[in-house]
Enzyme design. Structure first.
Site, mmCIF file in Angstrom:
data_model
loop_
_atom_site.group_PDB
_atom_site.id
_atom_site.type_symbol
_atom_site.label_atom_id
_atom_site.label_comp_id
_atom_site.label_asym_id
_atom_site.label_seq_id
_atom_site.Cartn_x
_atom_site.Cartn_y
_atom_site.Cartn_z
ATOM 1 N N LYS A 1 0.887 -1.056 0.107
ATOM 2 C CA LYS A 1 -0.057 0.394 0.066
ATOM 3 C C LYS A 1 0.885 0.688 -0.120
ATOM 4 O O LYS A 1 0.707 2.620 -0.802
ATOM 5 C CB LYS A 1 -0.891 -0.218 1.368
ATOM 6 C CG LYS A 1 -2.124 -1.502 1.358
ATOM 7 C CD LYS A 1 -2.758 -1.449 2.257
ATOM 8 C CE LYS A 1 -3.406 -3.125 1.782
ATOM 9 N NZ LYS A 1 -2.157 -3.615 2.707
ATOM 10 N N CYS B 1 -6.548 -7.490 7.157
ATOM 11 C CA CYS B 1 -7.269 -8.304 5.653
ATOM 12 C C CYS B 1 -7.970 -9.609 6.588
ATOM 13 O O CYS B 1 -7.867 -11.001 6.611
ATOM 14 C CB CYS B 1 -6.680 -8.878 4.675
ATOM 15 S SG CYS B 1 -5.227 -9.930 6.138
#
Ligand SMILES: C[S@@+](CC[C@H](N)C(=O)[O-])C[C@H]1O[C@@H](n2cnc3c(N)ncnc32)[C@H](O)[C@@H]1O
Length: 432
Positions: free
Chosen positions: A251, A362
């Site tokens: 990211k 996640c």
């Protein structure tokens, strides 16, 4: 059987023990095994596939072994693991019966378990004959899922979605890539499908480092779901962004590629080295700081945008990491939820009034997603939700909940090849 075949089975046996009885994450056990370096790439690939298959199908495999044992009661752990490796090959990997049985028997001899050779031979021969038909009758998704996980997902999402999750776990996820620029051209070069959100998708398998564009740093591996949080910031040109839990840096790379000036934190200096390596390959730059984000005091005050990709149980990533089914416990969820709450409280301080905060995990446990955000909003009036719209996800509406949070579940977007489980909430800090 050649020496390398025996060595590969021996490594697989050790890795299974490390994951199942020492709760070592599979990737860590794999990277640390001293004999792997001596194996051919093909054998290394086989070891990975074999152990992952046992972990993915453990409930089914154990039921098959139980039903093919002449006497009730399981043999001791190492012998049980040899039977598991043999069964995975016979029932799920299409290994010829004689090869799977003979290698298991020779492995027993090599590992001081010669007295069990007869038992292993008899049980595996029977599984070779009867296993595939029995497996076709099993409730595969449910059997391979620990009870506590199944109950938590059924309670959170209902039986139909929980079924979708456990059935998606039976298959390995495809390979998804995020490109720095020009996804359509790269889709063609990489013979990949261009997904509605801009990620590229290829079938799993093969060597990632040999694909076009790897050396020049044109793309990186990142599941479709994992690519969403950073995209939801939009254009970041001239913006200062804190990426609070950055390693290995997927990211971070997106934020830099979106134009931001990024300070990337991670508590683990060792994991931060991976961010350095990854950014170097991608020819992207960020400031890296090894520190605890919950107590960090940035020079220059709060940022325009903050990303908190918090440490979590990763129960959304079982398709890629089936060991999660075996190494995570309800206790882990409780501990992680506490750490997430602490980091989230601090993340609000680190974003400027009028700025954007994105929180994601996640995990498909609501304690690590939805519950964190409702608790934060109930106690901290400085932030409000900034709902995500389907248009921001290339028209995909299935992974957005009624509050405008991204809640993807394995089992969603099945016609595109699926998605990992992820939670993303976008918040705005109210202007002062
Ligand atoms: C989910 S991973 C981050 C993945 C990363 N954002 C990416 O996209 O590649 C969580 C990371 O948080 C780090 N971490 C855990 N607790 C932390 C803390 N208190 N402060 C900073 N980093 C932390 C872990 O070392 C781990 O690397």
């Amino acid at each position: 059987m050649t020496d390398t075949t025996l060595a590969a089975r021996g490594v697989a046996l050790d890795l299974l023990r490390d994951v199942l009885r020492k709760s070592v994450p599979f990737d860590d056990a794999f990277d640390a095994h001293p004999d792997l370096a001596g194996l051919e790439p093909r054998d290394r690939g086989f070891v990975r596939l074999l152990v992952a298959t046992v972990l993915r199908r453990l409930g089914q495999i154990d039921e098959l072994i139980q039903s093919c044992l002449a006497k009730p009661g399981l043999p001791k752990a190492a012998i049980h693991d040899m039977l598991r490796l043999g069964t995975a090959q016979l029932v799920f990997l299409n290994t010829p019966a004689h090869a799977a049985v003979d290698t298991a028997v020779e492995l027993a001899a090599a590992r001081n378990a010669a007295p069990y050779k007869g038992l292993i031979n008899a049980v595996l021969r029977r599984i070779g004959r009867e296993g595939p038909a029995l497996a076709a009758q099993q409730d595969a998704g449910r059997l391979n899922t620990p009870d506590w996980m199944w109950l938590s997902w059924r309670t959170a999402y209902g039986t139909a979605k929980a079924r979708g999750i456990v059935e998606a776990h039976l298959h390995e996820a495809p390979l998804d890539l995020t490109v720095k620029a020009d996804p359509a051209a790269w889709a063609e070069r990489l013979e990949a499908t261009l997904l509605p959100t801009g990620s590229l998708r290829r079938p799993s398998g093969g060597s990632v480092t040999e694909l076009p564009g790897f050396d020049e740093g044109a793309w990186w591996v990142q599941d479709l779901a994992a690519s969403l949080p950073a995209k939801l910031f939009g254009d970041l040109a001239a913006k200062r962004v804190f990426d609070l839990c950055a390693a290995p840096g997927g990211k971070t790379a997106q934020l830099v590629a979106q134009g931001a000036s990024v300070t990337a934190l991670d508590r683990s200096a060792k994991r931060l080295e991976r961010v350095t390596e990854n950014l170097k390959r991608l020819r992207l730059e960020a400031e890296l700081v090894a520190t605890d984000a919950a107590t960090w005091e940035p020079e220059g005050g709060p940022a325009d945008a903050v990303l908190l990709d918090a440490p979590c149980s990763a129960t959304g990533a079982v398709r890629r990491h089936p060991d999660i089914l075996r190494v995570k416990t309800p206790d882990d969820i409780a501990k992680l939820a506490k750490a997430q709450g602490r980091l989230l409280a601090r993340a609000v301080d680190l974003v400027k009034p009028g700025g954007t905060l994105i929180y994601c995990t996640c995990s498909i446990q609501p304690e690590e997603g939805e519950a964190q955000i409702s608790r934060l909003l109930a106690r901290d009036g400085r932030v409000e939700r900034w709902p995500v719209t389907p248009a921001e996800l290339g028209g995909l509406s299935e992974p957005i909940n009624e509050k405008g949070e991204v809640r993807s579940l394995p089992g969603m977007l099945a016609d595109l090849g699926g998605i990992d489980g992820f939670f993303v909430a976008r918040l705005r800090r109210r202007p002062e």
